[in-house]
Design an enzyme around this catalytic site. Structure first.
Site, PDB file in Angstrom:
ATOM      1  N   ASP A 191      68.635  12.420  74.845  1.00 30.22           N
ATOM      2  CA  ASP A 191      67.803  12.095  73.992  1.00 30.22           C
ATOM      3  C   ASP A 191      66.396  12.497  74.791  1.00 30.22           C
ATOM      4  O   ASP A 191      66.061  11.968  75.985  1.00 30.22           O
ATOM      5  CB  ASP A 191      67.561  10.510  73.951  1.00 30.22           C
ATOM      6  CG  ASP A 191      66.651  10.084  72.761  1.00 30.22           C
ATOM      7  OD1 ASP A 191      65.322  10.683  72.775  1.00 30.22           O
ATOM      8  OD2 ASP A 191      66.853   9.246  71.843  1.00 30.22           O
ATOM      9  N   ALA A 251      75.255   8.627  61.415  1.00 30.41           N
ATOM     10  CA  ALA A 251      73.621   8.520  61.290  1.00 30.41           C
ATOM     11  C   ALA A 251      73.156   9.340  60.278  1.00 30.41           C
ATOM     12  O   ALA A 251      72.852   8.632  59.325  1.00 30.41           O
ATOM     13  CB  ALA A 251      73.201   9.311  62.862  1.00 30.41           C
ATOM     14  N   ARG A 252      73.198  10.749  60.256  1.00 29.57           N
ATOM     15  CA  ARG A 252      72.619  11.241  58.968  1.00 29.57           C
ATOM     16  C   ARG A 252      73.018  12.767  59.129  1.00 29.57           C
ATOM     17  O   ARG A 252      73.327  13.255  60.195  1.00 29.57           O
ATOM     18  CB  ARG A 252      71.046  11.480  59.337  1.00 29.57           C
ATOM     19  CG  ARG A 252      70.455  10.296  59.419  1.00 29.57           C
ATOM     20  CD  ARG A 252      68.807  10.391  60.087  1.00 29.57           C
ATOM     21  NE  ARG A 252      68.275   9.146  60.368  1.00 29.57           N
ATOM     22  CZ  ARG A 252      68.375   8.283  61.104  1.00 29.57           C
ATOM     23  NH1 ARG A 252      69.122   8.198  62.096  1.00 29.57           N
ATOM     24  NH2 ARG A 252      67.698   7.024  60.730  1.00 29.57           N
ATOM     25  N   ASP A 275      80.568   9.615  57.775  1.00 26.86           N
ATOM     26  CA  ASP A 275      80.134   8.459  56.906  1.00 26.86           C
ATOM     27  C   ASP A 275      78.929   9.040  55.999  1.00 26.86           C
ATOM     28  O   ASP A 275      78.447   8.220  55.039  1.00 26.86           O
ATOM     29  CB  ASP A 275      79.796   7.262  57.597  1.00 26.86           C
ATOM     30  CG  ASP A 275      79.285   5.886  56.721  1.00 26.86           C
ATOM     31  OD1 ASP A 275      80.264   5.607  55.906  1.00 26.86           O
ATOM     32  OD2 ASP A 275      78.388   5.497  56.944  1.00 26.86           O
ATOM     33  N   GLU A 280      75.702  13.322  48.089  1.00 27.73           N
ATOM     34  CA  GLU A 280      76.131  11.982  48.043  1.00 27.73           C
ATOM     35  C   GLU A 280      76.226  11.272  46.446  1.00 27.73           C
ATOM     36  O   GLU A 280      75.053  11.382  46.016  1.00 27.73           O
ATOM     37  CB  GLU A 280      75.716  10.783  48.852  1.00 27.73           C
ATOM     38  CG  GLU A 280      76.114  11.019  50.278  1.00 27.73           C
ATOM     39  CD  GLU A 280      75.682   9.963  51.416  1.00 27.73           C
ATOM     40  OE1 GLU A 280      74.864   9.185  50.773  1.00 27.73           O
ATOM     41  OE2 GLU A 280      75.799  10.223  52.693  1.00 27.73           O
ATOM     42  N   HIS A 299      79.685   6.294  53.037  1.00 28.45           N
ATOM     43  CA  HIS A 299      78.184   5.830  53.408  1.00 28.45           C
ATOM     44  C   HIS A 299      78.346   4.260  53.363  1.00 28.45           C
ATOM     45  O   HIS A 299      77.320   3.588  52.654  1.00 28.45           O
ATOM     46  CB  HIS A 299      77.307   6.416  52.720  1.00 28.45           C
ATOM     47  CG  HIS A 299      75.979   6.322  53.288  1.00 28.45           C
ATOM     48  ND1 HIS A 299      75.007   7.258  53.126  1.00 28.45           N
ATOM     49  CD2 HIS A 299      75.383   5.623  54.561  1.00 28.45           C
ATOM     50  CE1 HIS A 299      73.895   6.951  53.778  1.00 28.45           C
ATOM     51  NE2 HIS A 299      74.256   6.209  54.598  1.00 28.45           N
TER      52      HIS A 299
END
Length: 341
Positions: A191, A251-252, A275, A280, A299
């Site tokens: 990070d 996450a994304r 996920d 979507e 999701h």
């Protein structure tokens, strides 16, 4: 009793979501905060178009929102001259919060903290499933494969002693970090906003992205959507991952080049549990659905009963604080929007 026509708090929450977020004790708190018994200051409507011309919006000070809220632009906000707070039952407000809200001094708050634990738990479940090759076994059994064929898979691994790499020290990333550490995993974190002291406080090792990818048995994504994180994992990065490694993404989809990931997964060299998707609902003919080394969920990582009630509780906490003249804990500013999907 006549229906309220000039609410102080207007909740734009779909009818099916209302009991998920607000049980009776939480509703009682919300009613009290809005001015007494429920009919005196609180009105639920499933959407803004459902409000209708019979409702006087001039007294609305607080707007509670869900995922179906339209953009709160100048035209819409002109209908709410007394509005001072928008309280969102979810995490990201990017789809409906506009600069006009901030220009008018309207506060925005959200309940994302309530979602960190369930998403972290799903990430942990994904991690354990990939370590133990459960997607491959499950696919084989459902496909009625011969027993000897069904039990064939790459080596299974335990989480105790496994190296787990976390991309992004978000609140969900930190919750996941604590979970895997409690089960004995060795953790690495990437990070750019952290320094060595931050990593030490988290009892983890701060490394570069390439090092994390090449040394981790599982790579778990918990980074925000920023210009610099768009497609941060592409073919070059996937090539760094160990044979038999696993990718966890709750996450994304923004973070991953989907074509590069699909190619790597089709090779069978790595596994994934996912996920979130660019498209979507995920198309029924998506090749991801056919791969035995891929675990898919629609999701739903944040969709726990307990988490939803915590979301509603945070919203009411913030509204109580607002009407009590106390600082809010979960406000969102213009710069925060850049970190939201």
């Amino acid at each position: 009793m006549a229906e309220l026509t000039a609410p102080r708090v207007l909740a734009l929450v779909a009818e099916k979501l209302q009991p998920r977020f607000f049980d009776q004790p939480t509703l009682d708190r919300l009613a009290k905060a809005s001015g007494g018994s429920r009919p005196s200051g609180l009105l639920f409507r499933g959407s803004l178009p459902a409000v209708g011309p019979d409702i006087d919006l001039s007294a609305v000070e607080v707007l509670i929102t869900d995922w179906g809220t339209p953009p709160l632009d100048a035209v819409t906000l002109d209908r709410f001259p007394a509005l001072k707070l928008v309280a969102h039952t979810g995490a990201s407000v990017k789809s409906f919060v506009t600069d006009e809200l901030f220009r008018r001094g309207i506060l925005v708050t959200q309940a994302g903290d309530a979602m960190a634990r369930p998403v972290a738990e799903v990430s942990l479940a994904f991690t354990l499933a990939l370590l133990h090759q459960l997607p491959r076994f499950d696919h084989a059994m459902h496909d009625r494969a011969d027993w000897a064929l069904a039990e064939q898979a790459p080596p299974q691994h335990e989480i105790d002693g496994a190296t787990i790499g976390i991309v992004g020290a978000s609140r969900t990333g930190r919750a996941y970090l604590r979970l895997v550490q409690s089960l004995g995993a060795r953790t690495l974190i990437y990070d750019p906003t952290l320094d060595a002291d931050d990593a030490h406080a988290l009892d983890t090792e701060l490394v570069g992205l390439d090092a994390l990818l090449s040394h981790s048995r599982i790579v778990a994504l918990h980074a925000p959507s920023l210009p610099g994180t768009y497609r941060m994992l592409s073919a070059e990065q996937f090539a760094l991952m160990q044979d038999g490694a696993g990718l966890v993404n709750t996450a994304r989809s923004w973070l991953v080049d989907p074509a590069a990931l699909l190619a790597e997964l089709q090779s069978g060299r790595i596994d994934a549990a996912i996920d979130v998707f660019d498209d979507e609902p995920l198309p029924t003919d998506s090749p991801l659905r056919l791969l035995p080394n891929v675990l898919l969920t629609p999701h739903r990582a944040a969709g726990t009963f307990e988490g939803h009630l915590r979301q509603g509780g945070i919203v009411v906490d913030e509204i109580e604080a607002f009407f009590g003249g106390k600082p809010l804990k979960h406000t969102v500013g213009p710069k925060d929007l850049n970190r939201m999907a």
